[in-house]
Scaffold this active site. Structure first.
Site, PDB file in Angstrom:
ATOM      1  CB  CYS A 120      -1.024  -0.012   1.121  1.00 51.91           C
ATOM      2  SG  CYS A 120      -0.600  -0.943   2.580  1.00 51.91           S
ATOM      3  NE  ARG A 143       2.618  -9.098   5.293  1.00 57.99           N
ATOM      4  CZ  ARG A 143       1.294  -9.057   5.141  1.00 57.99           C
ATOM      5  NH1 ARG A 143       0.537  -9.897   5.833  1.00 57.99           N
ATOM      6  NH2 ARG A 143       0.730  -8.193   4.307  1.00 57.99           N
ATOM      7  CD  GLN A 174      -0.181  -8.664   0.247  1.00 63.57           C
ATOM      8  OE1 GLN A 174       0.380  -7.596   0.027  1.00 63.57           O
ATOM      9  NE2 GLN A 174      -0.968  -8.848   1.293  1.00 63.57           N
ATOM     10  CG  ASP A 209      -2.100  -5.536  -2.073  1.00 60.25           C
ATOM     11  OD1 ASP A 209      -3.280  -5.556  -1.707  1.00 60.25           O
ATOM     12  OD2 ASP A 209      -1.162  -5.192  -1.335  1.00 60.25           O
ATOM     13  CG  HIS A 256      -3.964  -0.292  -2.361  1.00 60.88           C
ATOM     14  ND1 HIS A 256      -2.882  -1.070  -2.738  1.00 60.88           N
ATOM     15  CD2 HIS A 256      -4.205  -0.564  -1.058  1.00 60.88           C
ATOM     16  CE1 HIS A 256      -2.463  -1.772  -1.690  1.00 60.88           C
ATOM     17  NE2 HIS A 256      -3.257  -1.486  -0.664  1.00 60.88           N
ATOM     18  CE  LYS A 297     -10.910  -7.244   9.695  1.00 64.81           C
ATOM     19  NZ  LYS A 297      -9.586  -7.790  10.057  1.00 64.81           N
ATOM     20  CG  HIS A 311      -6.126  -1.276   2.022  1.00 64.99           C
ATOM     21  ND1 HIS A 311      -4.756  -1.251   2.122  1.00 64.99           N
ATOM     22  CD2 HIS A 311      -6.564  -0.120   2.585  1.00 64.99           C
ATOM     23  CE1 HIS A 311      -4.381  -0.123   2.724  1.00 64.99           C
ATOM     24  NE2 HIS A 311      -5.467   0.573   3.018  1.00 64.99           N
TER      25      HIS A 311
END
Length: 638
Positions: free
Chosen positions: A335, A364, A382, A384, A386, A466, A512
């Site tokens: 992000c 991570r 990911q 991912d 946004h 969320k 997200h």
């Protein structure tokens, strides 16, 4: 004279103090027989709990989650009781309820064996047959500490010492055996039933700290009926057959090595599957108006501090200090990088919504003991995205994302999806008015899906509400995969803004969104859902051409080339092995179509098709084969 309010709103008056069991008996004798525990004004209590004032009461049986959890809690106690009867001198520590069962940690010099588990299980059934009465006593804290120390139970005494001095200690007795416990518990050991099984023994550090002593943990499962137990054991057996680590090796997809724990070494076929999913997702996102970007994997510590990630995730981030004494971190998420892309150039309200996506590799740190094949790794990709939007666009964008996620899951064979909606936590950022809009928008998206959903009150992120998308697989297991979060915080922290219609600068709302979540984890879920037998369109290797002898190698190679030219993945097996061996080998690797070539096939310009899990064979000319399976490939991947 307590007045008891029941869940249906009806009241029952009692002239004197009353127990939970007496309340159940007043309602019906059959309910009293089935009752396990009660709740008093929302707090779980034993059936023998004495009710002295007006309150709301619910009665739970083994059919309720609360009743089943109590059965499991009691079974954990009976496990500890059985161990100490069989192996005097063993110390008990903690024994909580977990998903589908329970465990108990023991301090014992000699290791437990598989034979020991069978003995313990039999002793537990004896204790059930004895139908020992269960009762609760409240002790003075210091009395409890002295008592357990004198018994040699130093771990139990240590737990009690951690209780504040002004608090009493709850002790539960099953017959003479007793343990520190808050409860609630069933009225006797006979109420547990014999629908339990001890599953395994493993090591566990005292209080989860690797600096402490190693204990022995016995896991068990416990259910309300033999049918439920049998079904659970069958699910475990099926899950073992579907274990993605086992299938990944058989199918030659990936492996792991100690040189890079928690990171995947993808083989050719595994990487082909990985790329197929990315290409499929890329096409879906492109059609939905997403712009794919790529951001650096290593970013300056100062950016992570400004975003707030350093404080929250710093201990789990991989860092590096350069010769000029600058500290960089490998990104644990995408992000902040996406906001940097948004911040390039002046943005106006006409640019919104702006949908940015990335197949971003993140890292991570996870403890070694938590790593689990593809399902729990340290390095993963990911899918991912946004979405930067104005407040009045939140609703439509949330609906678009929800519909896209559900449609993609359906394509991949997951039609049983459960939604979990989490609203504002007590500690949060942002104005309540914006939270109201964000929550209403997300909840509208949830309701529009017409799927089963639950509300996790107060469990949203500190920056916004969320949705979690939970998939139910072929054997009934639930997997939390996709997420959609409304962020009212991060864009402002990293100076994101756009020019609104009135010429003023405003901070965009940031959504997200992840569909697979982690591609590595999702592939693990896919492998287990399909037991490695993927739908044709996502199979990493769709066809294997097998000549029945060396004489037909050239024809097999030619056929494989035509298949590949038609967009279907193919390989040829011209190794010096017999036909039956090759068929077994490639069936184990879960290749959907084995194409056998011999004289008959050469003469008719055809192949003989052997489908996975079928002994039947069919002959098809090459032109028809290419037409049939090219169409299947394209239709399924659109």
């Amino acid at each position: 004279m307590p007045i008891i309010t029941l869940p249906d709103g009806n009241n029952i008056d009692f002239p004197n103090k009353v127990t939970g069991l007496e309340v159940a008996e007043k309602i019906s004798k059959s309910l009293a027989k089935q009752a396990m525990v009660i709740s008093v004004d929302g707090e779980l209590k034993d059936l023998e709990h004495l009710i002295e004032k007006d309150c709301s009461v619910k009665i739970f049986t083994s059919k309720n989650p609360e009743g089943l959890e109590t059965i499991r809690h009691d079974t954990a106690h009976i496990l500890a009781m059985a161990v100490q009867e069989l192996f005097p001198g063993t110390q008990v520590t903690i024994g909580p309820v977990i998903e589908n069962g329970f465990y108990y940690d023991f301090a014992r010099k000699d290791p437990f064996t598989e034979d020991d588990l069978a003995k313990i299980e039999n002793k537990m059934k004896e204790i059930v047959d004895r139908d020992e009465i269960t009762k609760r006593e409240v002790w003075d804290r210091n009395k409890a500490i002295d008592h357990f120390k004198k018994k040699g139970e130093i771990y139990k005494a240590e737990l009690i010492e951690a209780i504040p001095e002004n608090e009493d200690v709850s002790i539960y007795f099953h017959g003479d055996w007793h343990d520190l416990c808050r409860g609630p518990h069933l009225s006797s050991t006979g109420k547990i039933g014999k629908y339990f099984k001890l599953m395994k023994v493993s090591g566990a550090y005292w209080r989860g700290d690797s600096n402490n002593e190693m204990l022995q943990r016995i896991y068990g499962t416990s259910w309300a009926s033999q049918k439920d137990l049998d079904e659970h054991l069958k699910r475990i057996e099926e899950a073992e057959k579907r274990d993605h680590r086992k299938l990944g090796k058989e199918m030659d997809l990936f492996h792991f090595r100690e040189e890079s724990p928690g990171s995947v070494f993808w083989h050719e076929r595994g990487w082909a599957l990985f790329q197929k999913l990315i290409n499929y997702m890329r096409g879906r996102q492109d059609a939905a108006g997403y712009k794919e970007v790529n951001t650096p994997e290593i970013l300056d510590r100062q950016l992570w501090e400004k975003s707030g990630h350093w404080e929250k995730y710093g201990e789990n981030m991989y860092t590096s200090e350069t010769p000029d004494e600058k500290v960089f971190a490998i990104k644990p998420m995408n992000c902040p990088g996406h906001i940097q892309v948004f911040n390039q150039g002046l943005k106006s309200y006409r640019d919104l919504p702006l949908r940015i996506t990335e197949f971003g590799k993140v890292h991570r740190y996870e403890p070694s003991g938590a790593l689990h094949g593809l399902l729990r790794v340290r390095a993963f990709t990911q899918d991912d995205a946004h979405i930067f939007c104005a407040e009045d666009q939140i609703t439509s964008e949330c609906l678009n994302v929800t519909n896209l996620i559900l449609d993609i899951y359906k394509d991949l064979g997951f039609e049983n999806v459960i939604l979990k909606y989490a609203d504002r936590p007590e500690i949060r950022v942002g104005d309540d008015e914006v939270w109201d809009k964000a929550e209403a928008s997300l909840l509208e998206a949830v309701k529009a899906s017409k799927l089963e959903y639950s509300i996790n009150k107060g469990e949203g992120a500190f920056y916004g509400p969320k949705i979690e998308f939970v998939l139910r697989d072929a054997i009934g297991r639930d997997w939390q995969c996709g997420t959609l979060q409304v962020d009212l915080n991060l864009p402002g922290r990293l100076d994101a803004s756009y020019v609104d219609k009135d010429g003023t600068k405003k901070v965009p709302v940031m959504l997200h969104r992840a569909l697979f979540g982690s591609l590595e984890r999702f592939i693990g879920i896919l492998i287990e859902n399909y037991a490695g037998k993927f739908p044709f369109w996502i199979s990493p290797l769709q066809t294997m051409v097998i000549p029945i002898s060396e004489e037909f190698n050239d024809y097999a190679i030619e056929v494989s080339k035509k298949i590949k030219d038609a967009g279907i993945s193919s390989a040829v097996d011209i190794k010096n092995n017999n036909l039956n061996y090759k068929i077994r080998d490639h069936s184990l690797a879960k290749i959907p179509l084995l194409l056998i070539c011999g004289k008959k096939e050469v003469d008719s310009n055809s192949v003989t098709i052997r489908r996975l899990d079928s002994n039947k064979q069919e002959n098809m000319d090459i032109v028809s084969f290419l037409k049939t399976f090219s169409a299947l490939n394209k239709a399924s991947s659109n």
